[in-house]
Scaffold this active site. Sequence first.
Site, PDB file in Angstrom:
ATOM      1  N   ASP A   1      15.259 -38.789  14.912  1.00 58.74           N
ATOM      2  CA  ASP A   1      14.335 -38.509  13.923  1.00 58.74           C
ATOM      3  C   ASP A   1      13.254 -39.359  14.014  1.00 58.74           C
ATOM      4  O   ASP A   1      13.348 -40.153  15.068  1.00 58.74           O
ATOM      5  CB  ASP A   1      14.653 -38.611  12.408  1.00 58.74           C
ATOM      6  CG  ASP A   1      14.085 -37.341  11.727  1.00 58.74           C
ATOM      7  OD1 ASP A   1      12.626 -37.287  11.686  1.00 58.74           O
ATOM      8  OD2 ASP A   1      14.777 -36.476  11.089  1.00 58.74           O
TER       9      ASP A   1
ATOM     10  N   HIS B   1      10.215 -33.559  14.434  1.00 56.59           N
ATOM     11  CA  HIS B   1      10.998 -34.802  14.146  1.00 56.59           C
ATOM     12  C   HIS B   1      11.248 -35.592  15.104  1.00 56.59           C
ATOM     13  O   HIS B   1      12.452 -36.160  15.348  1.00 56.59           O
ATOM     14  CB  HIS B   1      12.198 -34.520  13.138  1.00 56.59           C
ATOM     15  CG  HIS B   1      12.051 -33.981  11.777  1.00 56.59           C
ATOM     16  ND1 HIS B   1      12.189 -34.836  10.929  1.00 56.59           N
ATOM     17  CD2 HIS B   1      11.784 -32.771  11.395  1.00 56.59           C
ATOM     18  CE1 HIS B   1      11.929 -34.084   9.553  1.00 56.59           C
ATOM     19  NE2 HIS B   1      11.683 -32.794  10.128  1.00 56.59           N
TER      20      HIS B   1
ATOM     21  N   GLU C   1      11.014 -27.960  10.107  1.00 55.06           N
ATOM     22  CA  GLU C   1       9.749 -28.518   9.530  1.00 55.06           C
ATOM     23  C   GLU C   1       8.964 -28.932  10.923  1.00 55.06           C
ATOM     24  O   GLU C   1       8.777 -30.189  11.123  1.00 55.06           O
ATOM     25  CB  GLU C   1      10.217 -30.109   8.807  1.00 55.06           C
ATOM     26  CG  GLU C   1      11.169 -29.674   7.659  1.00 55.06           C
ATOM     27  CD  GLU C   1      11.391 -30.876   6.759  1.00 55.06           C
ATOM     28  OE1 GLU C   1      11.354 -30.526   5.488  1.00 55.06           O
ATOM     29  OE2 GLU C   1      11.558 -31.835   7.410  1.00 55.06           O
TER      30      GLU C   1
ATOM     31  N   TYR D   1      22.482 -31.251  -0.988  1.00 56.12           N
ATOM     32  CA  TYR D   1      21.636 -32.566  -0.420  1.00 56.12           C
ATOM     33  C   TYR D   1      22.146 -33.667  -1.256  1.00 56.12           C
ATOM     34  O   TYR D   1      21.722 -34.013  -2.373  1.00 56.12           O
ATOM     35  CB  TYR D   1      20.355 -32.059  -0.642  1.00 56.12           C
ATOM     36  CG  TYR D   1      19.737 -31.836   0.766  1.00 56.12           C
ATOM     37  CD1 TYR D   1      20.406 -30.795   1.565  1.00 56.12           C
ATOM     38  CD2 TYR D   1      18.516 -32.134   1.205  1.00 56.12           C
ATOM     39  CE1 TYR D   1      19.863 -30.218   2.676  1.00 56.12           C
ATOM     40  CE2 TYR D   1      18.091 -31.453   2.413  1.00 56.12           C
ATOM     41  CZ  TYR D   1      18.778 -30.462   3.195  1.00 56.12           C
ATOM     42  OH  TYR D   1      18.289 -30.068   4.119  1.00 56.12           O
ATOM     43  N   PHE D   2      22.976 -34.466  -0.811  1.00 51.64           N
ATOM     44  CA  PHE D   2      23.708 -35.637  -1.614  1.00 51.64           C
ATOM     45  C   PHE D   2      22.626 -36.940  -1.658  1.00 51.64           C
ATOM     46  O   PHE D   2      23.104 -37.994  -2.196  1.00 51.64           O
ATOM     47  CB  PHE D   2      25.202 -35.851  -1.173  1.00 51.64           C
ATOM     48  CG  PHE D   2      26.201 -35.096  -1.264  1.00 51.64           C
ATOM     49  CD1 PHE D   2      25.947 -33.859  -2.300  1.00 51.64           C
ATOM     50  CD2 PHE D   2      27.628 -35.361  -1.124  1.00 51.64           C
ATOM     51  CE1 PHE D   2      27.062 -32.840  -2.543  1.00 51.64           C
ATOM     52  CE2 PHE D   2      28.531 -34.434  -1.348  1.00 51.64           C
ATOM     53  CZ  PHE D   2      28.079 -33.208  -2.192  1.00 51.64           C
ATOM     54  N   ASP D   3      21.554 -36.704  -0.923  1.00 52.42           N
ATOM     55  CA  ASP D   3      20.474 -37.764  -0.931  1.00 52.42           C
ATOM     56  C   ASP D   3      19.671 -37.546  -2.369  1.00 52.42           C
ATOM     57  O   ASP D   3      19.208 -38.342  -2.877  1.00 52.42           O
ATOM     58  CB  ASP D   3      19.569 -37.798   0.217  1.00 52.42           C
ATOM     59  CG  ASP D   3      18.974 -36.366   0.522  1.00 52.42           C
ATOM     60  OD1 ASP D   3      20.042 -35.530   0.825  1.00 52.42           O
ATOM     61  OD2 ASP D   3      18.026 -35.843   0.283  1.00 52.42           O
TER      62      ASP D   3
ATOM     63  N   TRP E   1      20.544 -37.208   3.682  1.00 51.44           N
ATOM     64  CA  TRP E   1      19.390 -37.705   4.363  1.00 51.44           C
ATOM     65  C   TRP E   1      19.197 -39.301   3.914  1.00 51.44           C
ATOM     66  O   TRP E   1      19.475 -39.514   2.521  1.00 51.44           O
ATOM     67  CB  TRP E   1      18.169 -36.812   3.891  1.00 51.44           C
ATOM     68  CG  TRP E   1      18.632 -35.511   4.418  1.00 51.44           C
ATOM     69  CD1 TRP E   1      18.646 -34.498   3.929  1.00 51.44           C
ATOM     70  CD2 TRP E   1      18.433 -34.958   6.021  1.00 51.44           C
ATOM     71  NE1 TRP E   1      18.976 -33.379   4.749  1.00 51.44           N
ATOM     72  CE2 TRP E   1      18.842 -33.731   5.841  1.00 51.44           C
ATOM     73  CE3 TRP E   1      18.156 -35.622   7.051  1.00 51.44           C
ATOM     74  CZ2 TRP E   1      18.813 -33.014   6.842  1.00 51.44           C
ATOM     75  CZ3 TRP E   1      18.023 -34.924   8.186  1.00 51.44           C
ATOM     76  CH2 TRP E   1      18.422 -33.510   8.073  1.00 51.44           C
TER      77      TRP E   1
ATOM     78  N   GLU F   1      16.523 -41.693   4.010  1.00 49.55           N
ATOM     79  CA  GLU F   1      15.537 -42.347   3.866  1.00 49.55           C
ATOM     80  C   GLU F   1      15.353 -43.334   2.733  1.00 49.55           C
ATOM     81  O   GLU F   1      14.877 -44.438   2.802  1.00 49.55           O
ATOM     82  CB  GLU F   1      14.101 -41.486   3.066  1.00 49.55           C
ATOM     83  CG  GLU F   1      13.749 -40.497   4.386  1.00 49.55           C
ATOM     84  CD  GLU F   1      14.289 -38.991   4.513  1.00 49.55           C
ATOM     85  OE1 GLU F   1      15.490 -39.152   3.998  1.00 49.55           O
ATOM     86  OE2 GLU F   1      13.960 -38.278   4.848  1.00 49.55           O
TER      87      GLU F   1
HETATM   88  C1  ACM Z   1      16.029 -30.663   6.520  1.00 51.19           C
HETATM   89  O1  ACM Z   1      16.327 -30.996   5.460  1.00 51.19           O
HETATM   90  N1  ACM Z   1      14.896 -30.935   6.836  1.00 51.19           N
HETATM   91  C2  ACM Z   1      16.782 -29.733   7.258  1.00 51.19           C
END
Ligand code: ACM
Length: 779
Positions: free
Chosen positions: A206, A294, A354, A447-449, A487, A489
Amino acid sequence: MNIATLSAKKFLIGILMICLYAVPVKAQSALAKRYPIIPYPSRLIPESGNFSINKKTSIVLQYGSYKQEAEILNGLIKKKGGFSLSYRQNASDNCILIKNDPSVRSKEGYHLVISPGKIILSASAAPGIFYGIETIRQLLPESFQENNGTGTLSLPAVDISDHPAFSWRGMHLDVARHFFSEAYLKKFIDRMATYKLNRLHLHLTDDQGWRIQIKKYPELTKQGAWRTFDHIDSTCMELSKENPDFKIDTSHIIHRDGKTLYGGYYTQEQMRDIIRYAAARHIQIIPEVDMPGHMMSAVRIFPYLSCTGKAGQGKLFSIPLCPCDESTFTFADNVYKEIFKLFPSKYVHIGGDEVDKSTWAKTPACNAVMRKEGLKDVNQLQSYFIKRMEKFFYANGKTLIGWDDILEGGMDSSATIMYWRNWVPNAPEEAAKEGSDVIMTPDSPLYFDAFPNKTTLSAVYHYNPIPVALRGTPLAQKIIGVQANVWTERIPSEKRADYMTMPRMTALAEVAWTDHPGDYQSYLERLRYQYPRWDMLHIHYRLPDLKGFTDNNVFTDSAVLTVQKPLADMVIHYTTDGTLPSASSAILPQSLTIKKTVNIKLAAFTPEGNRGDIYVLKYEKESYMSPATVNIDHMVQGLNCIYYKGSFKNTKQMTTVAAEQISVVNNIRVPESIKAPAFGLQYRGYISIPETGIYSFYLTSDDGSILRIGDKTVVDNDGLHSAQQRSGQIALQKGLYPFSLDFIEGGGGYKLRLQYGKQSEKARNIPDSLFLHKKHRDG
Ligand code: ACM
């Protein structure tokens, strides 16, 4: 119910277990204790008695097959019991017979019969035997000590026939934003295997880092795997002031040429080892090298790859690869050639999400390609890139997976779509109709973030991967599975990754495996028995929520705080001086009497030192509010509901536009006529309080909401967020009070629920009869 009585009732309970909903609560607890299996098997018939594994127990392999799986079982017994079992040719008593049974239709399915004399585990393929062993793992005592050194490991008798609901049962991990060690990946793989998950999707590249060695382009890791601290690191450092789990993992920090750099990567040899480790546990590693967007970590090193010849940030996303220059395809093909060779999985993920396409639109080379290929817009140019890559994937025997963004410019059916954008609800249905297979990973709840709260576990558990429009139709088959994405971050440490994924991963497992999950209470009961196992494995899970209070509490004379502990061995520590509670702070007594206005911070701690979420409870001394002086005869039932069209970041912003429409609703519900993806609502009227007392209000919303009664803000749950509950109290005399609730939905699906209870009674729905508004639309 006593376990001993199970035998007499086993037939009845066996039937009931197929339909878990019907099991009385007490029986359910006893069954959960005896069979704490997650994901719950498709069919489980309780039997009486136990099988004891002791040093004389042997493993019998029919025709010597499934030795690799049998070795896993033996390793497990050695770890738990301290002894290994010998292998024998013939089945007799006191043996574990592992055999082939072609009648087990699913390759991942198995039949496990544990009786006091022996165990028979049968399947038609190795994955099935493996999953049977994982079930045995969960039925074994959590530690040998539990048996007080009797030299046996006891397993409850049972008859299980099991197979998965979905073939793709995935977890994703973003190792690009923050890096995770090989050891951690193996730990992660172990727990996935325990819960019968079978795909680990690694987001390997990324903007913030390139994490896989590509021999043709050594600079991708030499430079691209390392960065100076960036804005995501600063966010984590800020958060680490309140929670040490946000500290950047120092083992991924190096000093080079006078600079402090963060990063890391896997060599191909290291990745091969991880792939082997996963394969032995029937987990495929799915690599993702995200392009054309990305890609900043590569474009920085090879700026010729972008249309501008520069690396950098576009309006929303980074400047992508240029799909209009052959050198981009040469680079992409070379990278993927090595990826294809390294990863044995049929599926390879190209990302495709994205993409900031604005640089493409301004590039003469792109205009030329668009003219030549007859492409109408830059979305079709993105499809042109993905389709060209797909041909290359296909020629190399691979199936391309892309995020659902790749549908925007049109796709053909041979790509598999990974759905994530909640705000494009029709995408899975459209993709399925086009003939694509689809994997469901919607932003919410998978989304477990997203920071977990009281509602997140339940939201995962109750998620149905088959979109409503496809249920009961042949196209439901196109939904091949379900996956949660992590994710990173804001996940810079292994402890934080544990906290964000556990226990949610187990709820996902039950969705992915169990044919008809639905009994959340049974799941929660079984989950209780996982925690001590995770303690032994040093998994830094999120502790279950504490109950018995609201966020904002009021009292007129004094209040008593009694916290219910979900796990018996938790200790709750608290402070009243604003500092964070630690294991050395005061222990919260069974009941704490509060006589003056105070803020209490409390948190539960496990004996292992794992700290649960910090709760900040406000206690405010107040007098009973006086009711409004309005005439009830001028009132009619219902609330005015004022609708605002638009996208608002908070409830206040609604007032910047004119109201679209006013209707009357019976209760706090979004009128069915509202179809806009983003909107605001104001509910206005009166609430009739039947008797004097302190009332608690529980407001759950996705996105923001705010509740006011009289001139008091009772619950502030404002802002853009996923479903979360906030609660508050108010002291009210019997009578009528002005009532106002504002709600905004920012897009991606809404939730809105208001419940109440007197003092700390259980939250319940507010009867329609309590909501009133003035007969003329001036209330
Ligand atoms: C994504 O969350 N950009 C796949």
